[in-house]
Design a protein around this motif. Structure first.
Motif, PDB file in Angstrom:
ATOM      1  N   ILE B 324       4.307  -5.652  -1.737  1.00 33.83           N
ATOM      2  CA  ILE B 324       3.463  -4.688  -1.000  1.00 33.83           C
ATOM      3  C   ILE B 324       3.449  -3.341  -1.723  1.00 33.83           C
ATOM      4  CG2 ILE B 324       3.291  -3.354   1.147  1.00 33.83           C
ATOM      5  CD1 ILE B 324       4.460  -5.838   2.587  1.00 33.83           C
ATOM      6  N   LEU B 325       4.650  -2.861  -2.070  1.00 35.49           N
ATOM      7  CA  LEU B 325       4.736  -1.522  -2.672  1.00 35.49           C
ATOM      8  C   LEU B 325       4.050  -1.473  -4.034  1.00 35.49           C
ATOM      9  CD1 LEU B 325       8.354  -0.400  -1.693  1.00 35.49           C
ATOM     10  CD2 LEU B 325       6.208   0.094  -0.562  1.00 35.49           C
ATOM     11  N   LYS B 326       4.247  -2.509  -4.847  1.00 33.90           N
ATOM     12  CA  LYS B 326       3.591  -2.523  -6.158  1.00 33.90           C
ATOM     13  C   LYS B 326       2.086  -2.750  -5.995  1.00 33.90           C
ATOM     14  CE  LYS B 326       6.242  -5.486  -8.396  1.00 33.90           C
ATOM     15  NZ  LYS B 326       6.725  -6.277  -9.511  1.00 33.90           N
ATOM     16  N   GLY B 327       1.770  -3.567  -5.000  1.00 34.86           N
ATOM     17  CA  GLY B 327       0.352  -3.860  -4.757  1.00 34.86           C
ATOM     18  C   GLY B 327      -0.426  -2.606  -4.392  1.00 34.86           C
ATOM     19  N   ILE B 328       0.177  -1.788  -3.535  1.00 33.16           N
ATOM     20  CA  ILE B 328      -0.547  -0.599  -3.057  1.00 33.16           C
ATOM     21  C   ILE B 328      -0.647   0.469  -4.146  1.00 33.16           C
ATOM     22  CG2 ILE B 328       1.352   0.792  -2.047  1.00 33.16           C
ATOM     23  CD1 ILE B 328      -1.862   0.016  -0.205  1.00 33.16           C
ATOM     24  N   THR B 329       0.346   0.502  -5.041  1.00 37.53           N
ATOM     25  CA  THR B 329       0.358   1.555  -6.073  1.00 37.53           C
ATOM     26  C   THR B 329      -0.179   1.042  -7.407  1.00 37.53           C
ATOM     27  OG1 THR B 329       2.671   0.987  -6.476  1.00 37.53           O
ATOM     28  CG2 THR B 329       2.254   2.898  -5.071  1.00 37.53           C
ATOM     29  N   VAL B 330       0.615   0.233  -8.076  1.00 32.41           N
ATOM     30  CA  VAL B 330       0.293  -0.185  -9.451  1.00 32.41           C
ATOM     31  C   VAL B 330      -1.031  -0.957  -9.503  1.00 32.41           C
ATOM     32  CG1 VAL B 330       1.111  -1.468 -11.465  1.00 32.41           C
ATOM     33  CG2 VAL B 330       2.747  -0.292  -9.982  1.00 32.41           C
ATOM     34  N   TYR B 331      -1.239  -1.879  -8.527  1.00 27.18           N
ATOM     35  CA  TYR B 331      -2.428  -2.728  -8.570  1.00 27.18           C
ATOM     36  C   TYR B 331      -3.593  -2.179  -7.750  1.00 27.18           C
ATOM     37  CZ  TYR B 331       0.625  -6.232 -10.684  1.00 27.18           C
ATOM     38  OH  TYR B 331       1.471  -6.899 -11.522  1.00 27.18           O
ATOM     39  N   SER B 332      -3.343  -1.076  -7.032  1.00 26.17           N
ATOM     40  CA  SER B 332      -4.385  -0.450  -6.194  1.00 26.17           C
ATOM     41  C   SER B 332      -5.049  -1.435  -5.227  1.00 26.17           C
ATOM     42  CB  SER B 332      -5.463   0.185  -7.074  1.00 26.17           C
ATOM     43  OG  SER B 332      -4.897   1.133  -7.897  1.00 26.17           O
ATOM     44  N   TYR B 333      -4.259  -2.333  -4.646  1.00 24.43           N
ATOM     45  CA  TYR B 333      -4.820  -3.296  -3.692  1.00 24.43           C
ATOM     46  C   TYR B 333      -5.233  -2.585  -2.406  1.00 24.43           C
ATOM     47  CZ  TYR B 333      -2.996  -7.300  -6.352  1.00 24.43           C
ATOM     48  OH  TYR B 333      -2.746  -8.238  -7.313  1.00 24.43           O
ATOM     49  N   SER B 334      -6.181  -3.190  -1.728  1.00 22.77           N
ATOM     50  CA  SER B 334      -6.557  -2.669  -0.414  1.00 22.77           C
ATOM     51  C   SER B 334      -5.615  -3.268   0.636  1.00 22.77           C
ATOM     52  CB  SER B 334      -7.994  -3.081  -0.085  1.00 22.77           C
ATOM     53  OG  SER B 334      -8.045  -4.484   0.050  1.00 22.77           O
ATOM     54  N   LEU B 335      -5.650  -2.710   1.849  1.00 23.25           N
ATOM     55  CA  LEU B 335      -4.805  -3.213   2.933  1.00 23.25           C
ATOM     56  C   LEU B 335      -5.080  -4.687   3.198  1.00 23.25           C
ATOM     57  CD1 LEU B 335      -2.718  -2.435   5.140  1.00 23.25           C
ATOM     58  CD2 LEU B 335      -4.647  -1.941   6.625  1.00 23.25           C
ATOM     59  N   GLN B 336      -6.355  -5.029   3.112  1.00 19.29           N
ATOM     60  CA  GLN B 336      -6.762  -6.421   3.360  1.00 19.29           C
ATOM     61  C   GLN B 336      -6.086  -7.383   2.369  1.00 19.29           C
ATOM     62  OE1 GLN B 336     -10.971  -6.642   3.412  1.00 19.29           O
ATOM     63  NE2 GLN B 336     -11.008  -8.295   4.903  1.00 19.29           N
ATOM     64  N   GLU B 337      -6.007  -6.928   1.119  1.00 16.97           N
ATOM     65  CA  GLU B 337      -5.404  -7.791   0.096  1.00 16.97           C
ATOM     66  C   GLU B 337      -3.898  -7.940   0.298  1.00 16.97           C
ATOM     67  OE1 GLU B 337      -7.627  -7.312  -4.071  1.00 16.97           O
ATOM     68  OE2 GLU B 337      -7.400  -5.401  -3.003  1.00 16.97           O
ATOM     69  N   LEU B 338      -3.302  -6.996   1.056  1.00 10.14           N
ATOM     70  CA  LEU B 338      -1.853  -7.045   1.269  1.00 10.14           C
ATOM     71  C   LEU B 338      -1.475  -7.647   2.622  1.00 10.14           C
ATOM     72  CD1 LEU B 338      -0.992  -3.550  -0.198  1.00 10.14           C
ATOM     73  CD2 LEU B 338      -0.375  -5.756  -1.172  1.00 10.14           C
ATOM     74  N   LEU B 339      -2.475  -8.135   3.334  1.00  8.80           N
ATOM     75  CA  LEU B 339      -2.209  -8.679   4.673  1.00  8.80           C
ATOM     76  C   LEU B 339      -1.234  -9.843   4.652  1.00  8.80           C
ATOM     77  CD1 LEU B 339      -5.406  -8.606   6.901  1.00  8.80           C
ATOM     78  CD2 LEU B 339      -3.221  -7.466   7.249  1.00  8.80           C
ATOM     79  N   LEU B 340      -1.307 -10.662   3.605  1.00  8.93           N
ATOM     80  CA  LEU B 340      -0.438 -11.846   3.552  1.00  8.93           C
ATOM     81  C   LEU B 340       1.038 -11.455   3.479  1.00  8.93           C
ATOM     82  CD1 LEU B 340      -0.276 -14.951   3.510  1.00  8.93           C
ATOM     83  CD2 LEU B 340      -0.287 -14.798   1.024  1.00  8.93           C
ATOM     84  N   PRO B 341       1.464 -10.658   2.471  1.00 13.44           N
ATOM     85  CA  PRO B 341       2.895 -10.288   2.460  1.00 13.44           C
ATOM     86  C   PRO B 341       3.321  -9.504   3.699  1.00 13.44           C
ATOM     87  CG  PRO B 341       1.686  -9.058   0.770  1.00 13.44           C
ATOM     88  CD  PRO B 341       0.772 -10.116   1.287  1.00 13.44           C
ATOM     89  N   ILE B 342       2.420  -8.675   4.244  1.00  7.99           N
ATOM     90  CA  ILE B 342       2.766  -7.925   5.471  1.00  7.99           C
ATOM     91  C   ILE B 342       3.016  -8.902   6.615  1.00  7.99           C
ATOM     92  CG2 ILE B 342       1.856  -6.337   7.232  1.00  7.99           C
ATOM     93  CD1 ILE B 342       0.355  -4.891   4.947  1.00  7.99           C
ATOM     94  N   SER B 343       2.129  -9.878   6.754  1.00 10.13           N
ATOM     95  CA  SER B 343       2.262 -10.856   7.842  1.00 10.13           C
ATOM     96  C   SER B 343       3.538 -11.674   7.674  1.00 10.13           C
ATOM     97  CB  SER B 343       1.079 -11.816   7.860  1.00 10.13           C
ATOM     98  OG  SER B 343      -0.094 -11.085   7.851  1.00 10.13           O
TER      99      SER B 343
END
Lengths: 310, 365
Positions: B324-343
């Motif tokens: 999640i943390l790398k996704g939001i920063t390094v990869y600039s993912y959107s919240l939608q793209e991070l829904l799986l690890p969050i869930s």
């Protein structure tokens, strides 16, 4: 007021408490006596609704507290064997915390905290952190916390373990005072028979999960009315002398201490000359031979063959 | 419940050592292994003419983000490259430049691109000035136009599926924060076990306080201390060291919440399964270090090839926390793209908390 009916607690294949039947009337001090591991703590945990029994029931005013413990919990104050306090908080902060838990607020809480500190003799040390307290002071505060909500009944699990005689006397006097002044019902568990003898109106004696005797002090001592206890003291106890005592048909039971041998003999038997003769035969010098008034310790010895603190 | 929380915070203030030690450890480890400016590429630079440093070229190089151009003599520059302390270096002249390459990497092209752009801009300016002469109004307007261009150009890169970006500095900050916070949270959940054994819990059960309130107060306190610890670390690196979290600092600290929740739940499960504090002290380091190794706190999980380790990583909350943390920063993912690890983290938290409380409650009515 409270009745324990065939209360049993089994851990795997072992019975911690087996078919325990007890009752406690309002305003009395009842002692639960027994050596370590007798099942006293398990019994009072079930009585106070903290541990679910394997079978049996606990009734408060003829209603089972197992199904609905809340009405009973309101009137009970628990003094656990452990020091159940926040050691990094002060005495006053501990009392304030537990007072708040019992929904005391504002001036009512402050007044109650002051009152309890006075009762347990810690008013001068109210601002001190608990971990700096002596064992006796912690024990007093441990009792104080249980008194914050003015309980009708106090359940005390070995409240004097590991403290100095002065603190012990203070605690025993406090319990007596609470009972006399407020008619507080007390269930007092201990393996110190002298405490139970001093405090309690009625006594239950437990061993290995079983209730082995019950009644008033006098009634319990009557159990050994046909016997008497003789204490034999010597600087050095020789093995041959002890063996001779054990083989003597007049003597029912022999218990060996460091410099003392206690024997149980029939009440009308005169064993003095016999004991002195045996000592001389085995080349042993006695310091004293005394008839003892029977104690609860003697009753326990009579019933189990072991001393209470074995 | 408020009463329990107040007592917990008073205890925390009187005895903050666990929190301070693990916060300090996180800061120190991330600082040492991540480096203070590891996000920037270090490039030594020297000039034939000393005036270049104060000219347009020097100014532009100073403004450059992502690359740390360090001025020095040519002799020092060559030494840095020879000793492997720098990948490459640049020697600047008035109209030409020379790139000395020690290790050929993608940074070579990047540096060349930047330098050639700056020289091109310089030449453009010089041409314009030659045409308009020394007209100060025109020069002023030219500078203004350069600073505030008519068209704003945003550039973006793309990468192939499976490729990963490794940002050493951020990886260390995230890795060590998520690792050390396990200890802080667990040692704040541990008092439940101590209070149960010490009789405080029994006292609370006998009081009018509901058991659910007792659990919520304890778990909320553990959550808040754990979350506060990571916040302290992230704020330190953001505002003291200057790590920019790819401009998504707020999102980063918000998306920490599922991980902290899952670790609180894990801590309660462990606390429920052990019988003694000594057992807890033995189990916790083994668990935390294993989680850190398998979850990629020490090194990027992308370089792990063992199928067993990768399988274990899938049941490790730390894997998803880092994702999640790398996704939001390094990869600039959107919240939608991070829904799986969050869930997954939320689900893990709910299951572990349910099991933990169930096991804890077996003894009590």
């Amino acid at each position: 007021m409270i009745e324990l009916i065939d209360l049993t607690k089994k851990f795997k294949q072992n019975f911690a408490v087996k078919n325990l039947n007890m009752f406690i009337e309002k305003g009395e001090i009842v002692g639960l006596l027994g050596p370590n591991g007798a099942g006293k703590s398990t019994a009072i945990s079930m009585l106070s609704s903290l541990v679910e029994p394997t079978s049996g029931d606990v009734q408060f005013e003829n209603k089972s507290i197992l199904k609905n413990p809340s009405s009973f919990r309101k009137i009970v104050g628990m003094v656990p064997q452990e020091i159940a306090l926040y050691e990094d908080l002060t005495a006053e902060e501990n009392l304030q915390f537990f007072g708040r838990i019992y929904q005391l607020r504002g001036k009512k809480l402050s007044k109650k905290v002051d009152e309890v500190l006075e009762q347990i003799g810690l008013t001068d040390r109210r601002k001190d952190i608990v971990k700096k307290f002596s064992g006796g002071m912690k024990r007093r505060l441990n009792i104080g916390v249980a008194m914050l909500h003015d309980p009708e009944m106090l359940i005390m699990d070995e409240p004097t373990v590991g403290i100095d005689p002065q603190s012990r006397n203070y605690i025993l006097d406090t319990v007596k005072r609470l009972n006399a002044e407020r008619q507080m019902t007390v269930l007092y568990t201990s393996h110190y028979m002298e405490e139970v003898e001093f405090l309690c109106d009625r006594i239950y004696i437990m061993d290995k999960g079983n209730l082995i005797a019950a009644g008033t002090k006098e009634e319990i001592k009557q159990i050994i009315s046909s016997e008497k206890t003789v204490s034999i003291k010597a600087e050095i106890l020789k093995h041959d002398f002890i063996q001779a005592l054990e083989e003597n048909p007049l003597i029912n039971r022999v218990t060996v201490g460091e410099k003392e041998v206690t024997i149980l003999v029939p009440k009308d038997a005169n064993v003095f000359s016999e004991v002195i003769k045996l000592a001389e035969t085995n080349g042993m010098e006695l310091t004293s031979v005394d008839n003892k008034t029977p104690t609860l310790e003697d009753v326990f010895l009579h019933l189990t063959g072991r001393a209470l603190r074995d | 419940m408020i009463g329990i929380l107040i007592a917990k915070f008073k205890n925390f203030i009187r005895n903050p050592w666990t929190f301070l030690i693990f916060t300090g450890m996180s800061l120190l480890m991330a600082f040492i292994f991540g480096g203070t400016n590891a996000q920037e590429v270090y490039i030594p630079i020297s000039t034939v003419d000393k005036q270049i440093k104060d000219s347009y070229i020097g100014e532009q190089l100073e403004k450059e983000e992502g690359i740390n151009f360090s001025w020095m003599s040519e002799e020092q520059l060559r030494e840095k490259i020879e000793t492997g302390k720098a990948e490459l270096g640049v020697v600047l002249d008035n109209n030409t430049y020379q790139i000395i390459v020690g290790i050929d990497s993608h940074n070579t092209g990047l540096v060349e691109q930047i330098i050639s752009r700056i020289y091109y801009e310089k030449q453009e300016q010089e041409k314009i000035l030659t045409i308009v002469g020394q007209d100060e109004t025109v020069i002023e307007e030219l500078n203004h136009a350069l600073e505030q261009p008519v068209f704003e150009i945003e550039s973006a890169t793309f990468r192939g599926e499976g490729a990963f970006i490794y940002d050493n500095s951020l990886h260390r900050i995230f890795g060590f924060s998520l690792f050390f916070v396990i200890y802080t949270i667990a040692y704040n959940v541990l008092p439940i076990l101590i209070e149960k054994r010490g009789g405080i819990w029994d006292r609370l059960i006998l009081s009018p306080v509901k058991k659910s309130e007792m659990y919520i107060a304890n778990l909320l306190f553990s959550f808040l201390t754990g979350y506060f610890q990571v916040l302290v670390i992230f704020f330190f690196f953001r505002f003291v060291i200057g790590v920019n979290f790819y401009g998504r600092f707020v999102e980063t600290i918000l998306l920490l919440i599922p991980y902290v929740f899952a670790i609180v739940a894990l801590a309660i499960l462990v606390t429920a399964l052990v019988k003694k504090v000594q057992q807890f002290n033995a189990v916790l380091p083994i668990l935390a270090i294993s989680m850190a190794m398998i979850g990629g706190a020490y090194w990027p999980i992308e370089i792990v090839e063992s199928k067993i380790l990768l399988l274990l990583a899938k049941i490790n909350p730390l894997t998803y926390g880092l994702e999640i943390l790398k996704g939001i920063t390094v990869y600039s993912y959107s919240l939608q793209e991070l829904l799986l690890p969050i869930s997954i983290l939320v689900l893990m938290g709910v299951v572990m908390m349910g099991l933990g409380i169930h096991f804890m409650e077996r003894r009590h009515i």
